[in-house]
Design a protein around this motif. Sequence first.
Motif, PDB file in Angstrom:
ATOM      1  N   TYR A  49      14.217  -8.336   0.451  1.00 44.94           N
ATOM      2  CA  TYR A  49      12.935  -7.473   0.235  1.00 44.94           C
ATOM      3  C   TYR A  49      12.342  -7.285  -1.187  1.00 44.94           C
ATOM      4  CZ  TYR A  49      10.056  -3.140  -0.105  1.00 44.94           C
ATOM      5  OH  TYR A  49       9.178  -2.422  -0.102  1.00 44.94           O
ATOM      6  N   LEU A  50      13.240  -7.200  -2.275  1.00 42.22           N
ATOM      7  CA  LEU A  50      12.792  -7.002  -3.565  1.00 42.22           C
ATOM      8  C   LEU A  50      12.175  -8.509  -3.986  1.00 42.22           C
ATOM      9  CD1 LEU A  50      15.998  -5.515  -5.047  1.00 42.22           C
ATOM     10  CD2 LEU A  50      13.766  -4.542  -4.710  1.00 42.22           C
ATOM     11  N   TRP A  87      10.577 -10.442  -2.085  1.00 47.21           N
ATOM     12  CA  TRP A  87       9.169 -10.708  -1.353  1.00 47.21           C
ATOM     13  C   TRP A  87       8.036  -9.700  -2.036  1.00 47.21           C
ATOM     14  CZ3 TRP A  87       7.038 -13.774   1.800  1.00 47.21           C
ATOM     15  CH2 TRP A  87       5.634 -13.284   2.172  1.00 47.21           C
ATOM     16  N   ARG A  88       8.536  -8.624  -2.701  1.00 51.03           N
ATOM     17  CA  ARG A  88       7.751  -7.621  -3.219  1.00 51.03           C
ATOM     18  C   ARG A  88       7.178  -8.391  -4.593  1.00 51.03           C
ATOM     19  NH1 ARG A  88       9.940  -2.049  -4.904  1.00 51.03           N
ATOM     20  NH2 ARG A  88       7.765  -1.799  -5.544  1.00 51.03           N
ATOM     21  N   HIS A  89       7.720  -9.463  -5.130  1.00 51.30           N
ATOM     22  CA  HIS A  89       7.506  -9.969  -6.385  1.00 51.30           C
ATOM     23  C   HIS A  89       7.018 -11.502  -5.850  1.00 51.30           C
ATOM     24  CE1 HIS A  89       8.640  -6.798  -8.775  1.00 51.30           C
ATOM     25  NE2 HIS A  89       9.490  -6.791  -8.120  1.00 51.30           N
ATOM     26  N   ARG A  90       6.764 -11.627  -4.560  1.00 50.20           N
ATOM     27  CA  ARG A  90       6.370 -12.947  -3.983  1.00 50.20           C
ATOM     28  C   ARG A  90       5.018 -13.821  -5.002  1.00 50.20           C
ATOM     29  NH1 ARG A  90       4.600  -9.545  -0.461  1.00 50.20           N
ATOM     30  NH2 ARG A  90       2.413  -9.453   0.086  1.00 50.20           N
ATOM     31  N   THR A  91       4.477 -13.260  -5.681  1.00 47.48           N
ATOM     32  CA  THR A  91       3.524 -14.090  -6.633  1.00 47.48           C
ATOM     33  C   THR A  91       4.216 -14.770  -7.473  1.00 47.48           C
ATOM     34  OG1 THR A  91       3.084 -12.013  -7.875  1.00 47.48           O
ATOM     35  CG2 THR A  91       1.623 -12.172  -6.050  1.00 47.48           C
TER      36      THR A  91
END
Length: 144
Positions: free
Chosen positions: A24-25, A27-31
């Motif tokens: 999840y962490l 994915w939050r920074h997937r850019t």
Amino acid sequence: MDWALPVYILVVFAGATVAPGVAYLAWRHRTAPGMGVLAAGLMAKAVWCLFDLFHLFASDPESARFWYQAQHLGSIALNPAAALLCYQLVRRTNRIPLWLALPLLLETAFSWLVMASNDRHGLFWSNITVDMSSFPSVLAERDR
């Protein structure tokens, strides 16, 4: 070696519970390069660990056999995720070229099909023995 299994169960349980949080962490920074692929790889690891726990605590032989075979879904997905993660981190980009993505997807699909059709050819295991009196309950054998 039954004494080692409680430690094994704790490690597998930790992998099944920690991996989704870290995913999840990521994915939050997937850019950022590689973070989306890292999240997918961690979720594959969580699936692998969760299905392994289901296999270890199965109450009947058929469900133990099913979860033993299903845990390979997560392990098959880890190799392409690791390759894509390395590519994205080295190239510092989130774009995955078709020349890399297509072979990895085909390899994953082929591995899954071979694993799912193992009853016909026996390349991975020829016999799965389910003994509910021992722990773990499933033993895969490969004849040569």
